[in-house]
Enzyme design. Structure first.
Site, PDB file in Angstrom:
ATOM      1  N   GLY A 139       1.887   8.669  10.806  1.00 16.96           N
ATOM      2  CA  GLY A 139       1.552   8.841   9.443  1.00 16.96           C
ATOM      3  C   GLY A 139       1.565  10.370   8.716  1.00 16.96           C
ATOM      4  O   GLY A 139       2.666  10.662   8.818  1.00 16.96           O
ATOM      5  N   GLY A 153     -10.092  -2.612   7.356  1.00 17.70           N
ATOM      6  CA  GLY A 153      -8.930  -2.570   6.934  1.00 17.70           C
ATOM      7  C   GLY A 153      -8.166  -1.623   7.970  1.00 17.70           C
ATOM      8  O   GLY A 153      -6.930  -1.324   7.666  1.00 17.70           O
ATOM      9  N   THR A 202       0.888  -1.216  -0.029  1.00 23.70           N
ATOM     10  CA  THR A 202       0.057   0.091   0.090  1.00 23.70           C
ATOM     11  C   THR A 202       0.695   1.111  -0.136  1.00 23.70           C
ATOM     12  O   THR A 202       0.658   1.990  -0.811  1.00 23.70           O
ATOM     13  CB  THR A 202      -1.123   0.040   1.262  1.00 23.70           C
ATOM     14  OG1 THR A 202      -1.581  -1.129   1.211  1.00 23.70           O
ATOM     15  CG2 THR A 202      -1.815   1.282   1.080  1.00 23.70           C
ATOM     16  N   VAL A 203       1.696   1.356   0.846  1.00 23.72           N
ATOM     17  CA  VAL A 203       2.655   2.521   1.115  1.00 23.72           C
ATOM     18  C   VAL A 203       3.526   2.770  -0.019  1.00 23.72           C
ATOM     19  O   VAL A 203       3.543   3.820  -0.732  1.00 23.72           O
ATOM     20  CB  VAL A 203       3.252   2.685   2.452  1.00 23.72           C
ATOM     21  CG1 VAL A 203       4.323   3.612   2.387  1.00 23.72           C
ATOM     22  CG2 VAL A 203       2.407   2.655   3.511  1.00 23.72           C
ATOM     23  N   GLU A 213       9.856  10.980   9.133  1.00 23.22           N
ATOM     24  CA  GLU A 213       8.392  11.493   9.624  1.00 23.22           C
ATOM     25  C   GLU A 213       7.335  10.331   9.641  1.00 23.22           C
ATOM     26  O   GLU A 213       6.541  10.434  10.588  1.00 23.22           O
ATOM     27  CB  GLU A 213       8.284  12.482   8.482  1.00 23.22           C
ATOM     28  CG  GLU A 213       6.871  13.303   8.963  1.00 23.22           C
ATOM     29  CD  GLU A 213       7.135  14.091  10.166  1.00 23.22           C
ATOM     30  OE1 GLU A 213       6.480  13.780  11.037  1.00 23.22           O
ATOM     31  OE2 GLU A 213       7.876  15.106  10.248  1.00 23.22           O
ATOM     32  N   ASP A 260       2.838  -1.028  19.286  1.00 19.76           N
ATOM     33  CA  ASP A 260       2.776  -0.295  18.107  1.00 19.76           C
ATOM     34  C   ASP A 260       2.954   1.400  18.728  1.00 19.76           C
ATOM     35  O   ASP A 260       3.824   2.128  18.209  1.00 19.76           O
ATOM     36  CB  ASP A 260       1.482  -0.116  17.306  1.00 19.76           C
ATOM     37  CG  ASP A 260       1.525   1.014  16.164  1.00 19.76           C
ATOM     38  OD1 ASP A 260       2.159   0.472  14.943  1.00 19.76           O
ATOM     39  OD2 ASP A 260       0.716   1.910  16.224  1.00 19.76           O
ATOM     40  N   LYS A 313       6.506   3.995  18.633  1.00 15.88           N
ATOM     41  CA  LYS A 313       6.447   5.477  18.109  1.00 15.88           C
ATOM     42  C   LYS A 313       6.842   6.409  18.912  1.00 15.88           C
ATOM     43  O   LYS A 313       7.548   7.375  19.049  1.00 15.88           O
ATOM     44  CB  LYS A 313       5.065   5.588  17.703  1.00 15.88           C
ATOM     45  CG  LYS A 313       4.585   4.902  16.586  1.00 15.88           C
ATOM     46  CD  LYS A 313       3.107   5.192  16.238  1.00 15.88           C
ATOM     47  CE  LYS A 313       2.631   4.085  15.098  1.00 15.88           C
ATOM     48  NZ  LYS A 313       1.090   4.329  14.589  1.00 15.88           N
ATOM     49  N   GLU A 367      -5.023  -5.525  11.561  1.00 19.16           N
ATOM     50  CA  GLU A 367      -4.464  -6.536  10.671  1.00 19.16           C
ATOM     51  C   GLU A 367      -5.440  -7.543  11.353  1.00 19.16           C
ATOM     52  O   GLU A 367      -6.089  -7.569  12.500  1.00 19.16           O
ATOM     53  CB  GLU A 367      -3.174  -6.492  11.125  1.00 19.16           C
ATOM     54  CG  GLU A 367      -2.268  -5.567  10.838  1.00 19.16           C
ATOM     55  CD  GLU A 367      -2.291  -5.469   9.061  1.00 19.16           C
ATOM     56  OE1 GLU A 367      -2.669  -6.507   8.470  1.00 19.16           O
ATOM     57  OE2 GLU A 367      -1.629  -4.264   8.779  1.00 19.16           O
ATOM     58  N   VAL A 399       6.190   8.077  12.620  1.00 21.98           N
ATOM     59  CA  VAL A 399       5.038   8.392  13.808  1.00 21.98           C
ATOM     60  C   VAL A 399       3.937   8.896  13.222  1.00 21.98           C
ATOM     61  O   VAL A 399       3.975  10.112  12.639  1.00 21.98           O
ATOM     62  CB  VAL A 399       5.881   9.134  14.985  1.00 21.98           C
ATOM     63  CG1 VAL A 399       4.790   9.670  16.132  1.00 21.98           C
ATOM     64  CG2 VAL A 399       7.087   8.326  15.411  1.00 21.98           C
TER      65      VAL A 399
END
Length: 329
Positions: free
Chosen positions: A133, A186, A13-14, A128, A200, A204, A189, A131
């Site tokens: 997005g 979505g 995706t990214v 960047e 997670d 960060k 996960e 953390v």
């Protein structure tokens, strides 16, 4: 015109978002940096997997092919997992490339060593996207560090957990039902452990700690709790009192000079800067010595929010560092 050659490691995706933005904003990037950026190579795990067309781009499953590209200048890392991402970035820096990453677990552990290596070799590291997005938290703290002082940070750093808590409060549904919907949409996960356990957000927070205070606390001494033990009754009862549970990551330097950090559900009232943050949004409240508390809010994940800040990082690095390997077409 001379061209900056770039590679993308990982084309999920990214990675696909990076490819689209670089091509759709080619003229804008050229005007800002002095040369267009061209995606010359893409590293994938499985060559047989269907993916969007990338005409003229080398698509390979061999990492060594990436550095056979003449004049490679920038490497975007969009791989899931700590390794081989960390090793790939180390090798990219040693090859004289700027690197840009969104890999929070890897960067929480290896970020300081990658930055030191890049300084030694005259390249740059952009992180960047590790953390929050698309929220420019890293750039904001970097700017504040120039003349101000960050005294504390509180953040909603995991959109999945925030979405679940919002659903439980607004619709009075159980944690299990809210998680199921997050997975269907979505936002979570199939294995949501890292999100709902707090890991997670913890990674960060460690990145922000290193940036704001120059060091991280000892990981094993940081209390870390997720949202999976919160009951519907607790969430609803708090709401009826005008309070809300938020999953908050907090870091600050204590009076003894030690870095103090925690990650877990916190009950807050309407006067708290994170009170109104609902859904999958992330938010970071940065406490400063001279400007009070500054709060940045926005999407914490997704193709374009994450990919955009990664391309922005690359542009900033190209402006900061002289072009070394431009290829003239």
């Amino acid at each position: 015109m001379a061209t900056v050659k770039a590679a993308i490691l990982g084309f999920g995706t990214v990675g696909q978002g990076i490819y689209h933005i670089v091509n759709e904003r080619k003229e804008q990037l050229a005007a800002r940096t002095g040369a267009p950026i061209e995606i010359a190579a893409i590293l994938v795990r499985n060559l047989d997997k269907p993916r969007p067309d990338t005409p003229g781009v080398l698509v390979t499953d061999r990492f060594e092919d990436i550095f056979a590209v003449p004049g490679l200048e920038v490497v975007f890392e969009a791989i899931v997992g700590e390794e081989p991402a960390g090793t790939y970035l180390e090798q990219a820096i040693k090859a004289g490339c700027h690197v840009v990453t969104a890999n929070k677990v890897m960067y929480a552990k290896a970020g300081s060593s990658l930055e030191a290596l890049a300084r030694e070799l005259g390249t740059g590291v952009g992180y960047e996207a590790t953390v929050a997005g698309g929220v420019p938290v890293i750039k904001t703290i970097e700017n504040l560090n120039l003349a101000n002082e960050v005294t504390g940070i509180q953040g909603i750093l995991n959109g999945t957990s925030n979405f679940i808590l919002t659903k439980m409060r607004k619709e009075e549904c159980t944690f299990a039902d809210a998680l199921k919907e997050a997975q269907e949409l979505g936002y979570a996960e199939a294995d949501p452990t890292n999100d709902v356990s707090g890991f997670d957000a913890f990674c960060k927070l460690m990145i922000l700690s290193g940036l704001a205070f120059g060091e991280q606390p000892e990981w094993e001494r940081v209390p870390m709790d997720g949202i999976d033990n919160l009951t519907l009754d607790e969430v609803v009862d708090a709401d009826r009192q005008g309070l809300r549970y938020r999953h908050i990551a907090d870091v600050r330097r204590g009076e003894d000079g030690e870095i103090q950090a925690s990650v877990g559900p916190v009950l807050i009232g309407p006067d708290h800067p994170l009170y109104g943050i609902d859904g999958v949004d992330n938010a970071v409240a940065i406490e400063t010595a001279y400007a009070g508390t500054l709060t940045a809010i926005g999407p914490g994940a997704g193709m374009y929010p994450t990919a955009t800040v990664m391309v922005e990082d690359a542009a900033v690095l190209l402006l900061k560092h002289p072009f070394r390997k431009l290829v003239t077409e």
